[in-house]
Design a protein around this motif. Structure first.
Motif, mmCIF file in Angstrom:
data_model
loop_
_atom_site.group_PDB
_atom_site.id
_atom_site.type_symbol
_atom_site.label_atom_id
_atom_site.label_comp_id
_atom_site.label_asym_id
_atom_site.label_seq_id
_atom_site.Cartn_x
_atom_site.Cartn_y
_atom_site.Cartn_z
ATOM 1 N N HIS A 249 0.823 -1.210 0.000
ATOM 2 C CA HIS A 249 0.000 0.000 0.000
ATOM 3 C C HIS A 249 0.862 1.268 0.000
ATOM 4 N N PRO A 250 0.517 2.233 -0.857
ATOM 5 C CA PRO A 250 1.295 3.474 -0.904
ATOM 6 C C PRO A 250 1.414 4.165 0.458
ATOM 7 N N CYS A 286 -10.980 6.549 -2.527
ATOM 8 C CA CYS A 286 -9.928 6.103 -1.611
ATOM 9 C C CYS A 286 -9.612 7.213 -0.606
ATOM 10 N N SER A 289 -6.491 9.141 -1.172
ATOM 11 C CA SER A 289 -6.316 9.744 -2.502
ATOM 12 C C SER A 289 -5.804 11.189 -2.455
ATOM 13 N N CYS A 292 -1.893 10.481 -1.977
ATOM 14 C CA CYS A 292 -1.205 9.367 -2.622
ATOM 15 C C CYS A 292 -0.448 9.804 -3.871
ATOM 16 N N CYS A 299 -9.501 6.301 -8.312
ATOM 17 C CA CYS A 299 -9.259 6.412 -6.868
ATOM 18 C C CYS A 299 -10.145 7.482 -6.245
ATOM 19 N N PRO A 304 -11.436 1.533 -2.710
ATOM 20 C CA PRO A 304 -11.154 0.117 -2.991
ATOM 21 C C PRO A 304 -11.487 -0.779 -1.796
ATOM 22 N N CYS A 317 -6.242 -1.161 -2.262
ATOM 23 C CA CYS A 317 -5.692 -0.194 -3.213
ATOM 24 C C CYS A 317 -6.015 -0.630 -4.633
ATOM 25 N N HIS A 318 -6.453 0.325 -5.458
ATOM 26 C CA HIS A 318 -6.805 0.012 -6.848
ATOM 27 C C HIS A 318 -5.625 -0.500 -7.662
ATOM 28 N N LEU A 319 -4.415 -0.187 -7.257
ATOM 29 C CA LEU A 319 -3.233 -0.608 -8.015
ATOM 30 C C LEU A 319 -3.135 -2.130 -8.148
#
Ligand code: SF4
Ligand code: MG
Length: 327
Positions: A249-250, A286, A289, A292, A299, A304, A317-319
């Motif tokens: 996660h970022p 998110c 967001s 990030c 996002c 997510p 996380c959408h990534l």
């Protein structure tokens, strides 16, 4: 094995004003197993302390647990009467707070407070309780316990007070200890001693430990599993080694890159730009967001879900969505 603590879909909201609801804890689920140390980490305002207070049923107005369940063994704490909950605290869950001056009563001696605690949960004579208090103080490394029991909290140093808190927390040999930033108020050298003591006690009595901290150094050193919270939700969860080596996660990445040295102000997490959004004003989508570095259009539209990225490794996380879905 069965978890000692099982929290499911917990929501603790604060009703600040007619249209102002702070979603301090918003759909949080996790469990803690016997003998395990689970760390909850995040900046101030991420919801970690409110999670701990919710488990202890110490949420005051305008706050309220609005949904979810909290099981300690097979009891759902949310269905218990106040009196039953008082017996759970201490007997089954011990709690250690950040500043023991607020948890210890300034007008009673140390001995008085420990014997009271013991006698609240066990039918023993004053004399037996006092012997037990002295023994407990000795176990937590307090010198001259026979004299210390006659002293008042303000006569002890911060480190000694925290040892007293640990003695009280373990006095009824609970299955679970919740420690919320137990060493934040202490000098750096004392911090390590107190944490070492806490873990020694945990092993000695085979207790589960839920450790709330903003210090990833502490997480690294002591925990088996980590829960990272942001905006009242879990954003990443994994066994400690996995989380620190395969950080997804970022937000966790940001926390790690700002891992403070022990002699710095640990509350300052410099490299994550911006501030934690207020719990009554989370961004749509998110919740991270607004800060990030990888933010995408979607996002800002949808928050997510927490998905299992790898075995026991969860990330919100959408990534990683497509990666997880294609597995
Ligand atoms: Fe960043 Fe988007 Fe992941 Fe949120 S969902 S952490 S904004 S990349
Ligand atoms: Mg806190």
């Amino acid at each position: 094995s069965e978890p000692v603590l099982d929290v499911q879909k917990l929501k603790t909201y604060f009703y600040l004003d007619q249209d102002l609801v702070a979603k301090a804890v918003d759909d949080v689920s996790f469990s803690v197993f016997p003998g395990e140390t689970v760390a909850i980490v995040g900046e101030s305002g991420s919801g970690k302390s409110i999670t701990a207070l919710s488990i202890m049923q110490l949420i005051n107005k305008p706050g309220r647990i609005v949904d979810g369940s909290i099981h300690v063994k097979d009891r759902n704490l949310l269905t218990l009467k106040q009196k039953q909950m008082t017996s759970i605290r201490g007997n089954h869950i011990g709690m250690i707070f950040q500043e023991p001056m607020t948890a210890l009563n300034p007008v009673f001696t140390i001995g008085n407070q420990i014997t009271e605690m013991i006698r609240k949960h066990k039918k023993v004579s004053k004399q037996i309780a006092q012997q037990k208090a002295i023994e407990l103080l000795r176990i937590v490394g307090i010198p001259r316990p026979e004299e210390i029991i006659k002293e008042y909290p303000h006569q002890l140093s911060g480190g000694m007070r925290q040892r007293v808190m640990i003695a009280m927390a373990i006095s009824c040999e609970p299955e679970l200890i919740i420690a919320d930033e137990p060493t934040t108020a202490l000098d750096v050298t004392i911090q390590a001693q107190i944490l070492d003591l806490l873990f020694e006690m945990q092993k000695k009595y085979n207790m589960a430990l839920l450790l709330i901290t903003h210090d990833l150094g502490v997480v690294y050193e002591y925990s088996d599993r980590v829960i990272v919270m942001y905006g009242g939700q879990i954003v990443e969860q994994a066994p400690t080694k996995q989380l620190l080596s395969l950080t997804k996660h970022p937000y966790t990445q940001g926390l790690l890159s700002s891992l403070p040295k022990l002699d710095e102000d640990v509350e300052r997490l410099g490299t994550i730009k911006g501030t934690v959004p207020a719990a009554y004003n989370f961004p749509v989508g998110c919740r991270f967001s607004t800060r990030c570095p990888f933010v995408m259009d979607k996002c800002r539209q949808t928050n997510p879900e927490l998905l299992e990225y790898a075995k026991d490794h969860y990330v919100r996380c959408h990534l990683y969505k497509e990666e997880v879905n294609s597995k």
